[in-house]
Design a protein around this motif. Structure first.
Motif, PDB file in Angstrom:
ATOM      1  N   MET A  73       0.854  -1.184   0.000  1.00  0.00           N
ATOM      2  CA  MET A  73       0.000   0.000   0.000  1.00  0.00           C
ATOM      3  C   MET A  73       0.892   1.237   0.000  1.00  0.00           C
ATOM      4  N   LEU A  74       0.580   2.210  -0.865  1.00  0.00           N
ATOM      5  CA  LEU A  74       1.373   3.423  -1.007  1.00  0.00           C
ATOM      6  C   LEU A  74       1.504   4.181   0.306  1.00  0.00           C
ATOM      7  N   ALA A  75       0.418   4.355   1.018  1.00  0.00           N
ATOM      8  CA  ALA A  75       0.439   5.135   2.262  1.00  0.00           C
ATOM      9  C   ALA A  75       1.405   4.533   3.282  1.00  0.00           C
ATOM     10  N   ASP A  76       1.446   3.207   3.394  1.00  0.00           N
ATOM     11  CA  ASP A  76       2.355   2.569   4.347  1.00  0.00           C
ATOM     12  C   ASP A  76       3.816   2.835   3.992  1.00  0.00           C
ATOM     13  N   SER A  77       4.126   2.866   2.719  1.00  0.00           N
ATOM     14  CA  SER A  77       5.513   3.078   2.305  1.00  0.00           C
ATOM     15  C   SER A  77       5.965   4.520   2.507  1.00  0.00           C
ATOM     16  N   GLU A  78       5.024   5.434   2.735  1.00  0.00           N
ATOM     17  CA  GLU A  78       5.367   6.843   2.910  1.00  0.00           C
ATOM     18  C   GLU A  78       5.682   7.207   4.352  1.00  0.00           C
ATOM     19  N   ILE A  79       5.452   6.292   5.267  1.00  0.00           N
ATOM     20  CA  ILE A  79       5.717   6.571   6.680  1.00  0.00           C
ATOM     21  C   ILE A  79       7.185   6.306   6.977  1.00  0.00           C
ATOM     22  N   HIS A  80       7.909   7.383   7.216  1.00  0.00           N
ATOM     23  CA  HIS A  80       9.324   7.260   7.561  1.00  0.00           C
ATOM     24  C   HIS A  80       9.563   7.600   9.027  1.00  0.00           C
ATOM     25  N   HIS A  81       8.664   8.362   9.602  1.00  0.00           N
ATOM     26  CA  HIS A  81       8.774   8.795  10.992  1.00  0.00           C
ATOM     27  C   HIS A  81       7.426   8.602  11.683  1.00  0.00           C
ATOM     28  N   LYS A  82       7.477   8.229  12.948  1.00  0.00           N
ATOM     29  CA  LYS A  82       6.245   8.049  13.719  1.00  0.00           C
ATOM     30  C   LYS A  82       6.291   8.925  14.954  1.00  0.00           C
ATOM     31  N   SER A  83       5.143   9.493  15.271  1.00  0.00           N
ATOM     32  CA  SER A  83       5.059  10.332  16.460  1.00  0.00           C
ATOM     33  C   SER A  83       3.591  10.520  16.811  1.00  0.00           C
ATOM     34  N   GLU A  84       3.302  10.532  18.102  1.00  0.00           N
ATOM     35  CA  GLU A  84       1.940  10.816  18.562  1.00  0.00           C
ATOM     36  C   GLU A  84       1.684  12.319  18.593  1.00  0.00           C
ATOM     37  N   GLY A  85       2.736  13.102  18.708  1.00  0.00           N
ATOM     38  CA  GLY A  85       2.597  14.554  18.751  1.00  0.00           C
ATOM     39  C   GLY A  85       2.828  15.156  17.378  1.00  0.00           C
TER      40      GLY A  85
ATOM     41  N   VAL B  69       3.990  16.341   3.738  1.00  0.00           N
ATOM     42  CA  VAL B  69       4.164  17.296   2.644  1.00  0.00           C
ATOM     43  C   VAL B  69       4.717  16.589   1.408  1.00  0.00           C
ATOM     44  N   ALA B  70       5.712  15.747   1.596  1.00  0.00           N
ATOM     45  CA  ALA B  70       6.289  15.011   0.460  1.00  0.00           C
ATOM     46  C   ALA B  70       5.254  14.088  -0.176  1.00  0.00           C
ATOM     47  N   ALA B  71       4.477  13.399   0.641  1.00  0.00           N
ATOM     48  CA  ALA B  71       3.454  12.480   0.119  1.00  0.00           C
ATOM     49  C   ALA B  71       2.397  13.237  -0.677  1.00  0.00           C
ATOM     50  N   LEU B  72       1.951  14.371  -0.170  1.00  0.00           N
ATOM     51  CA  LEU B  72       0.939  15.151  -0.878  1.00  0.00           C
ATOM     52  C   LEU B  72       1.470  15.677  -2.209  1.00  0.00           C
TER      53      LEU B  72
ATOM     54  N   PHE C 150       4.943  24.165  -0.146  1.00  0.00           N
ATOM     55  CA  PHE C 150       4.053  24.809   0.818  1.00  0.00           C
ATOM     56  C   PHE C 150       2.717  25.167   0.167  1.00  0.00           C
ATOM     57  N   LEU C 151       2.781  25.678  -1.048  1.00  0.00           N
ATOM     58  CA  LEU C 151       1.552  26.013  -1.773  1.00  0.00           C
ATOM     59  C   LEU C 151       0.757  24.759  -2.112  1.00  0.00           C
ATOM     60  N   VAL C 152       1.458  23.719  -2.498  1.00  0.00           N
ATOM     61  CA  VAL C 152       0.787  22.471  -2.868  1.00  0.00           C
ATOM     62  C   VAL C 152       0.061  21.875  -1.665  1.00  0.00           C
TER      63      VAL C 152
END
Length: 162
Positions: free
Chosen positions: A1-13, A23-26, A73-75
């Motif tokens: 799944m594309l979304a799973d491959s885009e997670i490089h960092h995890k954080s609750e905050g 931003v990169a994924a969008l 930023f605009l994107v």
């Protein structure tokens, strides 16, 4: 799944690295065009597949003698705004406010002061708003202009759409 491959960092905050991932994924999800005259600096196609950035807007902002690309930023702003309009049926003013907050946080995460970014945008916004519209994409979503009751601009836009 594309979304799973885009997670490089995890954080609750709220984390700068996570926001950078978003931003990169969008930015990968749309085509970006700098070929048209776009009032209010940027906009999006009706189908949300293209983000349009006014052809006269410089592509970089100088920060501490370094050129920083402003496109991401605009994107992010335009994609979030369009999603809120289409998916949640928010009024443009509400969608724009939320998208602006995300744009602001993206700018700050990149080490740019928000006030410097805003100053840059305001410097170019007036000239872009006053320009004679010569080249407008046929699929530009007109919702923001309709929601703002900007009928004069709507007439100008519909008269020159490609």
């Amino acid at each position: 799944m594309l979304a799973d491959s885009e997670i490089h960092h995890k954080s609750e905050g709220v984390d700068a690295r996570v926001l950078s991932d978003v931003v990169a994924a969008l930015n990968r999800r749309v085509t970006i065009s700098h070929e048209f005259d776009i009032p209010y600096i940027a906009g999006y196609s009706v189908d949300a597949k293209t983000v349009y950035i006014d052809r006269h807007l410089p592509r970089t902002l100088k920060v501490r003698n370094k050129d920083v690309r402003i496109e991401p930023f605009l994107v992010v702003h335009e994609i979030v705004e369009k999603a809120l309009l289409d998916e949640l049926r928010l009024h443009y003013l509400h969608a724009h406010q939320i998208a602006s907050r995300i744009e602001r946080d993206s700018v700050r995460t990149s080490g740019i002061r928000w006030i410097d970014y805003q100053r840059f945008m305001k410097r170019h916004e007036k000239a872009i708003d006053e320009e004679a519209l010569k080249k407008v994409p046929a699929d530009l979503d007109l919702t923001p202009y309709k929601d703002l009751d900007d009928y004069a601009l709507l007439r100008r836009l519909t008269n020159v759409r490609s």
